[in-house]
Design an enzyme around this catalytic site. Structure first.
Site, short mmCIF file in Angstrom:
data_model
loop_
_atom_site.label_atom_id
_atom_site.label_comp_id
_atom_site.label_asym_id
_atom_site.label_seq_id
_atom_site.Cartn_x
_atom_site.Cartn_y
_atom_site.Cartn_z
N ILE A 121 -3.29 3.04 -2.05
CA ILE A 121 -4.51 3.63 -1.50
C ILE A 121 -4.72 5.05 -2.06
O ILE A 121 -5.85 5.43 -2.39
CB ILE A 121 -4.45 3.63 0.04
CG1 ILE A 121 -4.47 2.17 0.56
CG2 ILE A 121 -5.59 4.43 0.66
CD1 ILE A 121 -4.20 2.02 2.05
N ASP B 103 2.71 13.57 -5.43
CA ASP B 103 3.64 12.48 -5.04
C ASP B 103 5.06 12.94 -5.33
O ASP B 103 5.26 13.99 -5.95
CB ASP B 103 3.30 11.17 -5.76
CG ASP B 103 3.60 9.93 -4.89
OD1 ASP B 103 4.77 9.77 -4.50
OD2 ASP B 103 2.68 9.15 -4.61
N ASP C 54 7.84 16.53 -2.91
CA ASP C 54 8.18 15.77 -1.71
C ASP C 54 7.57 16.55 -0.54
O ASP C 54 8.00 17.68 -0.27
CB ASP C 54 9.71 15.66 -1.59
CG ASP C 54 10.13 14.90 -0.34
OD1 ASP C 54 9.30 14.76 0.59
OD2 ASP C 54 11.29 14.45 -0.28
N ASN D 123 -2.53 11.36 2.65
CA ASN D 123 -2.45 9.90 2.52
C ASN D 123 -1.02 9.39 2.47
O ASN D 123 -0.76 8.26 2.88
CB ASN D 123 -3.21 9.46 1.25
CG ASN D 123 -2.83 8.07 0.83
OD1 ASN D 123 -3.28 7.09 1.41
ND2 ASN D 123 -1.95 7.94 -0.17
N ALA D 124 -0.07 10.21 1.98
CA ALA D 124 1.31 9.73 1.83
C ALA D 124 1.82 9.20 3.16
O ALA D 124 1.61 9.82 4.20
CB ALA D 124 2.20 10.87 1.34
N LYS E 11 11.55 -1.60 12.48
CA LYS E 11 12.69 -2.09 13.26
C LYS E 11 12.20 -2.20 14.70
O LYS E 11 11.43 -1.34 15.15
CB LYS E 11 13.82 -1.05 13.18
CG LYS E 11 15.20 -1.59 13.42
CD LYS E 11 15.73 -2.30 12.20
CE LYS E 11 17.09 -2.89 12.41
NZ LYS E 11 17.47 -3.80 11.32
N TYR F 87 6.42 3.93 13.29
CA TYR F 87 5.22 4.09 12.46
C TYR F 87 3.98 4.29 13.33
O TYR F 87 3.18 5.20 13.10
CB TYR F 87 5.08 2.84 11.59
CG TYR F 87 3.88 2.80 10.67
CD1 TYR F 87 3.87 3.55 9.49
CD2 TYR F 87 2.78 2.01 10.95
CE1 TYR F 87 2.78 3.50 8.63
CE2 TYR F 87 1.69 1.94 10.10
CZ TYR F 87 1.70 2.70 8.93
OH TYR F 87 0.62 2.65 8.07
N THR G 140 -2.84 -4.47 -0.70
CA THR G 140 -2.03 -3.59 -1.57
C THR G 140 -0.76 -4.35 -1.95
O THR G 140 -0.53 -5.47 -1.47
CB THR G 140 -1.62 -2.29 -0.83
OG1 THR G 140 -0.88 -2.67 0.35
CG2 THR G 140 -2.82 -1.45 -0.44
P1 NAD Z 1 2.18 2.96 -0.74
O1 NAD Z 1 3.60 2.84 -0.27
O2 NAD Z 1 1.69 2.02 -1.78
O3 NAD Z 1 1.93 4.46 -1.26
C1 NAD Z 1 2.38 5.59 -0.57
C2 NAD Z 1 2.60 6.72 -1.57
O4 NAD Z 1 3.09 7.84 -0.82
C3 NAD Z 1 3.66 6.37 -2.62
O5 NAD Z 1 3.17 6.69 -3.91
C4 NAD Z 1 4.84 7.23 -2.22
O6 NAD Z 1 5.64 7.64 -3.32
C5 NAD Z 1 4.15 8.42 -1.56
N1 NAD Z 1 5.07 9.15 -0.71
C6 NAD Z 1 5.95 8.63 0.19
N2 NAD Z 1 6.72 9.62 0.70
C7 NAD Z 1 6.30 10.78 0.15
C8 NAD Z 1 6.71 12.13 0.26
N3 NAD Z 1 7.71 12.48 1.07
N4 NAD Z 1 6.08 13.07 -0.47
C9 NAD Z 1 5.07 12.72 -1.32
N5 NAD Z 1 4.63 11.46 -1.46
C10 NAD Z 1 5.24 10.50 -0.75
O7 NAD Z 1 1.29 2.91 0.59
P2 NAD Z 1 -0.25 2.51 0.77
O8 NAD Z 1 -0.31 1.11 1.25
O9 NAD Z 1 -1.06 2.93 -0.40
O10 NAD Z 1 -0.59 3.44 2.04
C11 NAD Z 1 -1.20 4.72 1.94
C12 NAD Z 1 -1.44 5.25 3.35
O11 NAD Z 1 -2.25 4.32 4.07
C13 NAD Z 1 -0.17 5.42 4.17
O12 NAD Z 1 -0.29 6.57 4.99
C14 NAD Z 1 -0.14 4.16 5.02
O13 NAD Z 1 0.60 4.36 6.21
C15 NAD Z 1 -1.60 3.96 5.29
N6 NAD Z 1 -1.99 2.58 5.64
C16 NAD Z 1 -1.86 1.55 4.77
C17 NAD Z 1 -2.27 0.26 5.13
C18 NAD Z 1 -2.19 -0.94 4.20
O14 NAD Z 1 -2.63 -2.03 4.59
N7 NAD Z 1 -1.69 -0.78 2.99
C19 NAD Z 1 -2.78 0.05 6.41
C20 NAD Z 1 -2.88 1.12 7.29
C21 NAD Z 1 -2.49 2.38 6.88
#
Ligand code: NAD
Length: 447
Positions: free
Chosen positions: A219, A238, A261, A288-289, A295, A353, A388
């Protein structure tokens, strides 16, 4: 072919003959495409304050008025003057024939009054719109959506423009059954997008600097690409381990990559120093991260709990506090926090979460008045089921259930979340703050 095989198969008339209902192919934004694919039916109850400016906006976008008959691409009703049950009956009288005319992929957008405390009938009527629009969202077919903008009594007509444009456009394709409050815009008055040059409607973020965390993939990568497409300069953030993918995203978007980070103790300081040195300011910050460490609560260990809280909530709190302490956020600053429908509905195995994402919503509400003092807004976006890499790895049964339990009967795409970020990131969206917008196709969960 998409990764939604059932939706693809359901386009085939032979498959439909077997009784498989057609799952709509949603309209998505293409630069240069018209706001609407057909005429709009616009109405008002009583002295609708916004009807004139909505007419002007539609005319500016080249949308024609619908006549008495035929399909319409959008139905827009300014019902902000509704106070009584008789007014509400007039709303139903307008909407009943109107929704019958809604074309596939059409938009139903109603503007409603905000509930006040003094007039009890008016308060009941204001809240009634909530149930009305959420039901309409479940009834309109073929990829059509229904959303509600609740206008504060003092909101000037232009305050709703960026929201009206978003909800009518293909950018909001997976945003359905939502209620968004629009108030008096924070900060200095903004020139409406597209007034001088209609082509600017394609670049509503021109000249803006946007930080996107977690931008290396999923995303976040879609947010970076979409905001860049709309004219923003991107700072893609990232973790160092994602450095290569991050560099690709930043290069494609034409911005800079910052390996960071966000849980590091000096993360906020480094982030602010980066934007200050390179650009002197930041207009849009997208938190967004996010990570999951699922669990059951009964088996939850401190590591899982703390890791999720650190990335999803603690880092956002720290960066926002540092932004408030600095002067790097511009006077049209827009902070957008990615939450989740899990934070609204809860989800088995996700107590950590869901707590972190519900915490994000609490943070947004608490920070909105503080940021408003500086002309900035903060909002949360709660995605539902988004296609995704993460959701592609789910077991088939869980994935299919997740995809179908919403009014549009499919998952959203990362770009759908990104388009919503783009709307909230505009300088012109200063009337929207402290809101939670779900990008979930009107999921039955947490509705
Ligand atoms: P993803 O795991 O594909 O991407 C997340 C990114 O965040 C990764 O590139 C990761 O390296 C980065 N990241 C993680 N920890 C980090 C840190 N400490 N510092 C910097 N970067 C960090 O996840 P996604 O599916 O693209 O989700 C993006 C956001 O959307 C998240 O907040 C997730 O909770 C939320 N979300 C996703 C969905 C879904 O269906 N995919 C649904 C609801 C919410």
């Amino acid at each position: 072919m998409s990764n939604d095989t059932l939706r693809d198969l359901s386009q085939n008339p032979l498959v439909q003959k077997l009784g498989v209902p057609r799952i709509p192919v949603l309209r998505r934004h293409k630069p240069g495409a018209p706001l609407l694919a057909g005429p709009a039916l616009v109405g008002a109850i009583g002295a609708g304050r916004f009807a004139d400016s909505i007419h002007a906006l539609l005319e500016d976008a080249g949308v024609t008025d619908a006549g008495e008959e035929g399909k319409v691409a959008a139905v827009v009703l300014d019902a902000t003057a509704a106070r009584t049950l008789d007014d509400l009956a007039a709303v139903a009288r307008f909407l009943t024939p109107a929704v019958k005319r809604l074309a596939p992929g059409g938009r139903l957008l109603v503007l409603s009054p905000e509930a006040g405390a003094s007039d009890v009938e008016a308060a009941a009527v204001a809240q009634a719109f909530d149930g009305l629009i959420r039901s309409a969202g479940k009834e309109v077919r073929a990829g059509a959506t229904a959303n509600l903008l609740t206008a504060a009594p003092d909101a000037p007509p232009a305050a709703v423009d960026s929201s009206v444009r978003f909800f009518l456009s293909a950018r909001s394709t997976y945003v359905d059954g939502q209620v968004v409050r629009v108030g008096t815009p924070v900060g200095p008055a903004q020139d409406p997008v597209g007034m001088d040059d209609p082509h600017d409607v394609d670049h509503p973020l021109a000249g803006r600097v946007a930080v996107v965390t977690g931008a290396a993939r999923g995303i976040g990568a879609a947010i970076a690409a979409t905001l860049a497409r709309d004219g923003a300069t991107i700072v893609a953030v990232d973790i160092p381990a994602a450095g290569e993918a991050l560099a690709r995203v930043a290069n494609t978007a034409g911005g800079t990559a910052l390996q960071l980070d966000i849980t590091a103790p000096d993360a906020a300081e480094r982030l602010i120093a980066h934007v200050q040195e390179r650009y002197g300011k930041v207009d849009v910050v997208v938190h967004n991260a996010g990570i999951t460490r699922d669990k059951l609560l009964a088996n939850m260990d401190a590591d899982r709990w703390n890791a999720v809280m650190a990335v999803n909530l603690r880092a956002q709190l720290a960066i926002n506090a540092a932004l408030l302490d600095s002067d790097v956020l511009s006077d049209t600053g827009r902070v957008v926090c990615v939450a989740s429908t899990s934070g609204i509905a809860g989800n088995r195995g996700q107590s950590n979460y869901a707590a972190s994402k519900a915490g994000v919503i609490g943070m947004v509400r608490a920070l909105a008045p503080k940021l408003a003092e500086r002309g900035a807004t903060i909002n949360a976006i709660a995605p539902g089921f988004i296609e995704t890499e993460m959701t592609a790895k789910m077991p088939l049964g869980t994935r299919e259930a997740g995809r179908r339990i919403n009014s549009l009967r499919q998952g959203g795409l990362p770009v759908d979340v990104a388009e919503t970020v783009g709307w909230l990131g505009q300088a012109e969206s200063g009337g929207v703050t402290g809101q939670v917008v779900r990008v979930c196709g009107q999921s039955l969960l947490g509705a």
